[in-house]
Design a protein around this motif. Structure first.
Motif, PDB file in Angstrom:
ATOM      1  N   GLU A 108      -7.083   5.163   1.161  1.00  0.00           N
ATOM      2  CA  GLU A 108      -7.394   3.737   1.931  1.00  0.00           C
ATOM      3  C   GLU A 108      -7.453   2.945   0.811  1.00  0.00           C
ATOM      4  OE1 GLU A 108     -10.363   4.536   4.985  1.00  0.00           O
ATOM      5  OE2 GLU A 108      -8.893   5.680   6.167  1.00  0.00           O
ATOM      6  N   SER A 109      -8.054   3.095  -0.028  1.00  0.00           N
ATOM      7  CA  SER A 109      -8.168   1.954  -1.143  1.00  0.00           C
ATOM      8  C   SER A 109      -7.504   1.824  -2.561  1.00  0.00           C
ATOM      9  CB  SER A 109      -9.709   2.135  -1.799  1.00  0.00           C
ATOM     10  OG  SER A 109      -9.694   3.307  -2.733  1.00  0.00           O
ATOM     11  N   ALA A 110      -6.458   3.040  -2.336  1.00  0.00           N
ATOM     12  CA  ALA A 110      -5.543   3.170  -3.679  1.00  0.00           C
ATOM     13  C   ALA A 110      -4.415   1.944  -3.515  1.00  0.00           C
ATOM     14  CB  ALA A 110      -4.806   4.473  -3.483  1.00  0.00           C
TER      15      ALA A 110
ATOM     16  N   LYS B  77     -13.986  10.786  -3.688  1.00  0.00           N
ATOM     17  CA  LYS B  77     -13.371   9.399  -3.896  1.00  0.00           C
ATOM     18  C   LYS B  77     -13.813   8.971  -5.200  1.00  0.00           C
ATOM     19  CE  LYS B  77     -13.102   4.689  -2.504  1.00  0.00           C
ATOM     20  NZ  LYS B  77     -13.582   3.495  -1.503  1.00  0.00           N
ATOM     21  N   ASP B  78     -14.986   9.201  -5.708  1.00  0.00           N
ATOM     22  CA  ASP B  78     -15.371   8.982  -7.140  1.00  0.00           C
ATOM     23  C   ASP B  78     -14.824   9.670  -8.207  1.00  0.00           C
ATOM     24  OD1 ASP B  78     -16.818   6.689  -5.967  1.00  0.00           O
ATOM     25  OD2 ASP B  78     -18.852   7.716  -6.090  1.00  0.00           O
TER      26      ASP B  78
ATOM     27  N   ASN C  83     -11.210   8.649  -8.469  1.00  0.00           N
ATOM     28  CA  ASN C  83     -11.052   7.407  -9.258  1.00  0.00           C
ATOM     29  C   ASN C  83     -11.503   7.546 -10.812  1.00  0.00           C
ATOM     30  OD1 ASN C  83     -10.098   5.243  -7.579  1.00  0.00           O
ATOM     31  ND2 ASN C  83     -12.299   5.279  -6.398  1.00  0.00           N
TER      32      ASN C  83
ATOM     33  N   MET D 283       0.808  -1.304  -0.037  1.00  0.00           N
ATOM     34  CA  MET D 283      -0.068  -0.162  -0.095  1.00  0.00           C
ATOM     35  C   MET D 283       0.847   1.407   0.067  1.00  0.00           C
ATOM     36  SD  MET D 283      -2.923   1.033   2.840  1.00  0.00           S
ATOM     37  CE  MET D 283      -4.204   2.130   2.183  1.00  0.00           C
TER      38      MET D 283
ATOM     39  N   ALA E  70     -10.503   8.526   2.051  1.00  0.00           N
ATOM     40  CA  ALA E  70     -11.184   7.346   1.601  1.00  0.00           C
ATOM     41  C   ALA E  70     -10.651   6.948   0.309  1.00  0.00           C
ATOM     42  CB  ALA E  70     -12.594   7.654   1.266  1.00  0.00           C
ATOM     43  N   PHE E  71     -10.102   7.787  -0.604  1.00  0.00           N
ATOM     44  CA  PHE E  71      -9.630   7.256  -1.920  1.00  0.00           C
ATOM     45  C   PHE E  71      -8.029   6.473  -1.505  1.00  0.00           C
ATOM     46  CE2 PHE E  71      -5.973   8.034  -4.721  1.00  0.00           C
ATOM     47  CZ  PHE E  71      -6.428   6.979  -5.832  1.00  0.00           C
TER      48      PHE E  71
END
Length: 115
Positions: A49-51, A104-105, A108, A1, A46-47
């Motif tokens: 954490e998912s990247a 976040k969207d 992405n 990560m 939030a982005f």
């Protein structure tokens, strides 16, 4: 990560620009005293954490590191706003937005459409 790195010096900013030659990077200009910026920063987190490791993720605290924030404005030619986000690849701004458009969207989408 990947890690969220705060840019606090011109040398760190230079290294981040250089890193954009290897992979896309995001610069997030954050005002630590603004509630709108706080909301956008939550979306950025939030982005983050998912990247995965395919993007470099940076934050610039505009009040604490004004010279870095000003240098980004100068180097990109994009008028300063806060909060503000930039997607950089090969030292070029591919996308930027500010305020409530930072989600976040949208981050992405920008990565999918422009990188």
């Amino acid at each position: 990560m990947t890690e969220l790195k705060e840019l606090q010096s011109k040398e760190e900013l230079k290294q981040a620009w250089e890193r954009s030659m290897e992979k896309p990077v995001l610069f997030f200009k954050h005002s630590t005293t603004c509630p709108i910026s706080a909301g956008a920063f939550k979306e950025y987190q939030a982005f983050f954490e998912s990247a995965g490791d395919n993007v470099g993720i940076y934050v610039i605290k505009v009040l604490e590191s004004r010279s870095i924030s000003n240098q980004i404005t100068e180097e990109t030619g994009v008028k300063h706003e806060s909060p503000q986000i930039f997607l950089i690849r090969n030292k070029e701004v591919l996308w930027h937005t500010s305020h409530s458009h930072i989600t976040k969207d949208t981050i992405n989408e920008a990565l999918q459409q422009r990188v």
